[in-house]
Motif scaffolding. Structure first.
Motif, PDB file in Angstrom:
ATOM      1  N   GLY A 183      33.037  41.202  38.662  1.00  0.00           N
ATOM      2  CA  GLY A 183      33.128  42.252  37.638  1.00  0.00           C
ATOM      3  C   GLY A 183      33.801  43.468  38.246  1.00  0.00           C
ATOM      4  O   GLY A 183      33.887  43.605  39.468  1.00  0.00           O
ATOM      5  N   ASP A 184      34.303  44.342  37.370  1.00  0.00           N
ATOM      6  CA  ASP A 184      34.958  45.566  37.841  1.00  0.00           C
ATOM      7  C   ASP A 184      33.961  46.705  37.891  1.00  0.00           C
ATOM      8  O   ASP A 184      32.835  46.574  37.414  1.00  0.00           O
ATOM      9  N   ALA A 185      34.417  47.835  38.440  1.00  0.00           N
ATOM     10  CA  ALA A 185      33.572  49.030  38.459  1.00  0.00           C
ATOM     11  C   ALA A 185      33.245  49.417  37.021  1.00  0.00           C
ATOM     12  O   ALA A 185      34.073  49.236  36.117  1.00  0.00           O
ATOM     13  N   GLY A 208      40.950  33.589  41.217  1.00  0.00           N
ATOM     14  CA  GLY A 208      41.936  33.736  42.296  1.00  0.00           C
ATOM     15  C   GLY A 208      43.088  34.594  41.798  1.00  0.00           C
ATOM     16  O   GLY A 208      43.327  34.673  40.582  1.00  0.00           O
ATOM     17  N   TYR A 209      43.797  35.207  42.707  1.00  0.00           N
ATOM     18  CA  TYR A 209      44.799  36.215  42.336  1.00  0.00           C
ATOM     19  C   TYR A 209      46.158  35.907  42.964  1.00  0.00           C
ATOM     20  O   TYR A 209      46.387  36.237  44.135  1.00  0.00           O
ATOM     21  N   PRO A 210      47.078  35.279  42.212  1.00  0.00           N
ATOM     22  CA  PRO A 210      48.405  34.968  42.763  1.00  0.00           C
ATOM     23  C   PRO A 210      49.139  36.206  43.272  1.00  0.00           C
ATOM     24  O   PRO A 210      49.993  36.105  44.142  1.00  0.00           O
ATOM     25  N   LYS A 239      47.402  38.900  44.483  1.00  0.00           N
ATOM     26  CA  LYS A 239      46.389  39.599  45.294  1.00  0.00           C
ATOM     27  C   LYS A 239      45.465  40.445  44.423  1.00  0.00           C
ATOM     28  O   LYS A 239      45.908  41.098  43.487  1.00  0.00           O
ATOM     29  N   HIS A 240      44.187  40.447  44.760  1.00  0.00           N
ATOM     30  CA  HIS A 240      43.239  41.347  44.080  1.00  0.00           C
ATOM     31  C   HIS A 240      43.568  42.780  44.497  1.00  0.00           C
ATOM     32  O   HIS A 240      43.874  43.028  45.671  1.00  0.00           O
ATOM     33  N   PHE A 241      43.481  43.700  43.559  1.00  0.00           N
ATOM     34  CA  PHE A 241      43.975  45.061  43.840  1.00  0.00           C
ATOM     35  C   PHE A 241      43.247  45.767  44.991  1.00  0.00           C
ATOM     36  O   PHE A 241      43.794  46.653  45.614  1.00  0.00           O
ATOM     37  N   THR A 287      43.905  38.329  53.700  1.00  0.00           N
ATOM     38  CA  THR A 287      42.471  38.655  53.630  1.00  0.00           C
ATOM     39  C   THR A 287      41.890  38.147  52.315  1.00  0.00           C
ATOM     40  O   THR A 287      40.811  37.540  52.281  1.00  0.00           O
ATOM     41  N   ASP A 288      42.620  38.406  51.241  1.00  0.00           N
ATOM     42  CA  ASP A 288      42.142  37.983  49.916  1.00  0.00           C
ATOM     43  C   ASP A 288      41.959  36.459  49.887  1.00  0.00           C
ATOM     44  O   ASP A 288      40.962  35.945  49.360  1.00  0.00           O
ATOM     45  N   LEU A 289      42.925  35.748  50.487  1.00  0.00           N
ATOM     46  CA  LEU A 289      42.840  34.273  50.502  1.00  0.00           C
ATOM     47  C   LEU A 289      41.649  33.795  51.340  1.00  0.00           C
ATOM     48  O   LEU A 289      41.003  32.809  51.006  1.00  0.00           O
ATOM     49  N   ALA A 337      36.239  31.486  51.309  1.00  0.00           N
ATOM     50  CA  ALA A 337      34.784  31.605  51.519  1.00  0.00           C
ATOM     51  C   ALA A 337      34.042  31.237  50.223  1.00  0.00           C
ATOM     52  O   ALA A 337      32.966  30.619  50.266  1.00  0.00           O
ATOM     53  N   LYS A 338      34.623  31.588  49.068  1.00  0.00           N
ATOM     54  CA  LYS A 338      33.971  31.238  47.787  1.00  0.00           C
ATOM     55  C   LYS A 338      33.958  29.716  47.614  1.00  0.00           C
ATOM     56  O   LYS A 338      32.973  29.145  47.157  1.00  0.00           O
ATOM     57  N   VAL A 339      35.053  29.086  48.003  1.00  0.00           N
ATOM     58  CA  VAL A 339      35.116  27.622  47.870  1.00  0.00           C
ATOM     59  C   VAL A 339      34.117  26.985  48.839  1.00  0.00           C
ATOM     60  O   VAL A 339      33.375  26.054  48.478  1.00  0.00           O
TER      61      VAL A 339
HETATM   62  P1  FAD Z   1      35.303  38.917  44.531  1.00  0.00           P
HETATM   63  O1  FAD Z   1      35.666  37.517  44.801  1.00  0.00           O
HETATM   64  O2  FAD Z   1      33.938  39.381  44.911  1.00  0.00           O
HETATM   65  O3  FAD Z   1      36.408  39.845  45.242  1.00  0.00           O
HETATM   66  C1  FAD Z   1      36.456  41.256  44.974  1.00  0.00           C
HETATM   67  C2  FAD Z   1      37.223  41.937  46.105  1.00  0.00           C
HETATM   68  O4  FAD Z   1      36.432  41.933  47.296  1.00  0.00           O
HETATM   69  C3  FAD Z   1      38.537  41.263  46.500  1.00  0.00           C
HETATM   70  O5  FAD Z   1      39.435  42.283  46.882  1.00  0.00           O
HETATM   71  C4  FAD Z   1      38.173  40.387  47.688  1.00  0.00           C
HETATM   72  O6  FAD Z   1      39.284  40.191  48.544  1.00  0.00           O
HETATM   73  C5  FAD Z   1      37.069  41.202  48.336  1.00  0.00           C
HETATM   74  N1  FAD Z   1      36.003  40.430  48.965  1.00  0.00           N
HETATM   75  C6  FAD Z   1      35.466  39.269  48.521  1.00  0.00           C
HETATM   76  N2  FAD Z   1      34.450  38.890  49.322  1.00  0.00           N
HETATM   77  C7  FAD Z   1      34.328  39.857  50.272  1.00  0.00           C
HETATM   78  C8  FAD Z   1      33.447  40.061  51.385  1.00  0.00           C
HETATM   79  N3  FAD Z   1      32.484  39.190  51.676  1.00  0.00           N
HETATM   80  N4  FAD Z   1      33.620  41.188  52.150  1.00  0.00           N
HETATM   81  C9  FAD Z   1      34.597  42.090  51.852  1.00  0.00           C
HETATM   82  N5  FAD Z   1      35.458  41.935  50.833  1.00  0.00           N
HETATM   83  C10 FAD Z   1      35.317  40.838  50.042  1.00  0.00           C
HETATM   84  N6  FAD Z   1      35.498  40.718  34.660  1.00  0.00           N
HETATM   85  C11 FAD Z   1      34.449  40.896  33.813  1.00  0.00           C
HETATM   86  O7  FAD Z   1      33.780  41.938  33.882  1.00  0.00           O
HETATM   87  N7  FAD Z   1      34.109  39.948  32.882  1.00  0.00           N
HETATM   88  C12 FAD Z   1      34.792  38.794  32.763  1.00  0.00           C
HETATM   89  O8  FAD Z   1      34.471  37.959  31.911  1.00  0.00           O
HETATM   90  C13 FAD Z   1      35.910  38.553  33.648  1.00  0.00           C
HETATM   91  N8  FAD Z   1      36.611  37.397  33.597  1.00  0.00           N
HETATM   92  C14 FAD Z   1      37.622  37.164  34.502  1.00  0.00           C
HETATM   93  C15 FAD Z   1      38.278  35.925  34.498  1.00  0.00           C
HETATM   94  C16 FAD Z   1      39.298  35.670  35.407  1.00  0.00           C
HETATM   95  C17 FAD Z   1      39.973  34.325  35.422  1.00  0.00           C
HETATM   96  C18 FAD Z   1      39.706  36.681  36.332  1.00  0.00           C
HETATM   97  C19 FAD Z   1      40.840  36.431  37.294  1.00  0.00           C
HETATM   98  C20 FAD Z   1      39.057  37.916  36.343  1.00  0.00           C
HETATM   99  C21 FAD Z   1      38.011  38.173  35.447  1.00  0.00           C
HETATM  100  N9  FAD Z   1      37.300  39.375  35.448  1.00  0.00           N
HETATM  101  C22 FAD Z   1      36.236  39.573  34.598  1.00  0.00           C
HETATM  102  C23 FAD Z   1      37.710  40.464  36.342  1.00  0.00           C
HETATM  103  C24 FAD Z   1      37.006  40.405  37.716  1.00  0.00           C
HETATM  104  O9  FAD Z   1      35.634  40.655  37.546  1.00  0.00           O
HETATM  105  C25 FAD Z   1      37.676  41.469  38.595  1.00  0.00           C
HETATM  106  O10 FAD Z   1      38.977  41.081  38.917  1.00  0.00           O
HETATM  107  C26 FAD Z   1      36.886  41.913  39.816  1.00  0.00           C
HETATM  108  O11 FAD Z   1      37.486  43.114  40.299  1.00  0.00           O
HETATM  109  C27 FAD Z   1      36.892  40.920  40.974  1.00  0.00           C
HETATM  110  O12 FAD Z   1      36.151  39.813  40.691  1.00  0.00           O
HETATM  111  P2  FAD Z   1      36.094  38.574  41.715  1.00  0.00           P
HETATM  112  O13 FAD Z   1      35.118  37.626  41.174  1.00  0.00           O
HETATM  113  O14 FAD Z   1      37.463  38.095  42.007  1.00  0.00           O
HETATM  114  O15 FAD Z   1      35.481  39.325  43.003  1.00  0.00           O
END
Ligand code: FAD
Length: 317
Positions: free
Chosen positions: A125-127, A178-180, A182-184, A191-193, A198-200
């Protein structure tokens, strides 16, 4: 049925759709109207997004402001059950860390099992709108991987109360994002990969990507995943372009780029209908190329444009 079972049994690329719960105050009929034209394409599953509560400030009669909590789109779990019931199709509720304690998460997962739901897409989820960075709920999860471990634990019969005996093992099929491009927040793609890997390793069964408009970015991401040993299915997430405004909104909201051919074509359009034509053709070409490359599923973010998506999917048949 699990998303991974659909993929394992498929002879060709599958189709899936993603919808939002209706705005609070609207009935579910609007959602059915949205889905009706898409059901003829026999989607293998339908994802339903999750929307956390927000804090907003409301002006009171005396001119002051009062902080109130509102939730614009509640009902993800029950909408999944309603869609399953009406269309006899599998659903994938999104489950997020934000706003959930670990106890709330366990209760939500138990409810999903009782509803007969086999899949979850696990996300951070986002902030929240009033926060500058993501803050977990007190006693909640910080990253999607932590939430994923809780789901994997429940699949192993491990509940939060360790004195429970003879527990039921849930069987959730777990997807992650996953983010083709990169996650912002990630400092770089590598790092993102690694965090995706780790999730897998923590139990994710497949990956669905953030939207992208340049297939080359998806193919590069897929290769990078395979190169570091990620072997689970990777499902491309696709969204139609239908307004000029999206040229600025999408990059800002999702930290993605739009290819210059696409943005130039949209800029040259004289009307919204022209933009829809350009967007439909672009999405169809993207879909054709991805299908030809053998992706397991084409996952469409239908968000308010079911007829455009229907036209694209029809064009693929
Ligand atoms: P994470 O996998 O936790 O990653 C978040 C960030 O932290 C990344 O930058 C990653 O590199 C980093 N990170 C991961 N693990 C660690 C660690 N152990 N230590 C340090 N850094 C780490 N949002 C909603 O609110 N509701 C929805 O229904 C929703 N649906 C979505 C569906 C899809 C297909 C996608 C791509 C996104 C969706 N989102 C949704 C948005 C998503 O919640 C955001 O993109 C959020 O910012 C990141 O979620 P994530 O699960 O990828 O997070």
């Amino acid at each position: 049925m699990k998303v991974t079972d659909h993929i394992a049994q498929a002879k060709d690329t599958l189709i899936s759709f993603e919808v939002l719960p209706p705005l609070k105050g609207k009935g579910i009929e609007a959602l059915y109207k949205h889905l009706d034209p898409l059901m003829e394409f026999k989607p293998s599953f339908i994802n339903v997004t999750y929307h956390r509560s927000e804090h907003v400030f409301k002006k009171t009669a005396d001119g002051n402001f009062q902080k109130v909590v509102i939730r614009k789109r509640p009902g993800t779990e029950s909408i999944c059950a309603a869609i399953m019931n009406k269309y006899n199709v599998d659903t994938v509720p999104h489950l997020i860390c934000g706003g959930f304690s670990i106890n709330d998460t366990e209760d939500a997962l138990i409810n999903l099992r009782y509803l007969g739901i086999d899949n979850v897409l696990v996300l951070r989820g986002d902030a929240a709108k009033n926060e500058t960075a993501f803050e977990p709920e007190p006693g909640g999860h910080k990253y999607a991987s932590d939430l994923l471990k809780q789901v994997a634990n429940l699949n192993a019969g491990i509940y939060l109360e360790d004195e429970l005996k003879g527990t039921h093992k849930t069987e959730f099929c777990i997807g992650v994002a996953g983010y083709p491009e990169k996650h912002f927040e990630a400092p770089n793609m590598d790092t993102d990969l690694q965090y995706l890997k780790a999730k897998v390793e923590a139990g994710a069964d497949y990956i669905i990507t953030q939207m992208f408009f340049d297939n080359a970015k998806f193919f590069a991401f897929e290769k990078a995943c395979r190169d570091i040993g990620i072997t689970v299915p990777i499902i491309p997430g696709l969204k139609p372009i239908y307004t000029r405004k999206q040229l600025t909104v999408l990059p800002k909201t999702f930290s993605i780029e739009l290819p210059s051919d696409l943005s130039t074509a949209v800029m040259q359009c004289k009307s919204d209908e022209d933009v829809e034509k350009v967007g439909t053709e672009w999405l169809l070409n993207q879909s054709r190329e991805l299908k030809k490359a053998g992706v397991p599923v084409l996952h469409y973010y239908t968000l308010g444009r079911p007829l455009m998506v229907a036209e694209v999917v029809k064009g693929l048949l």
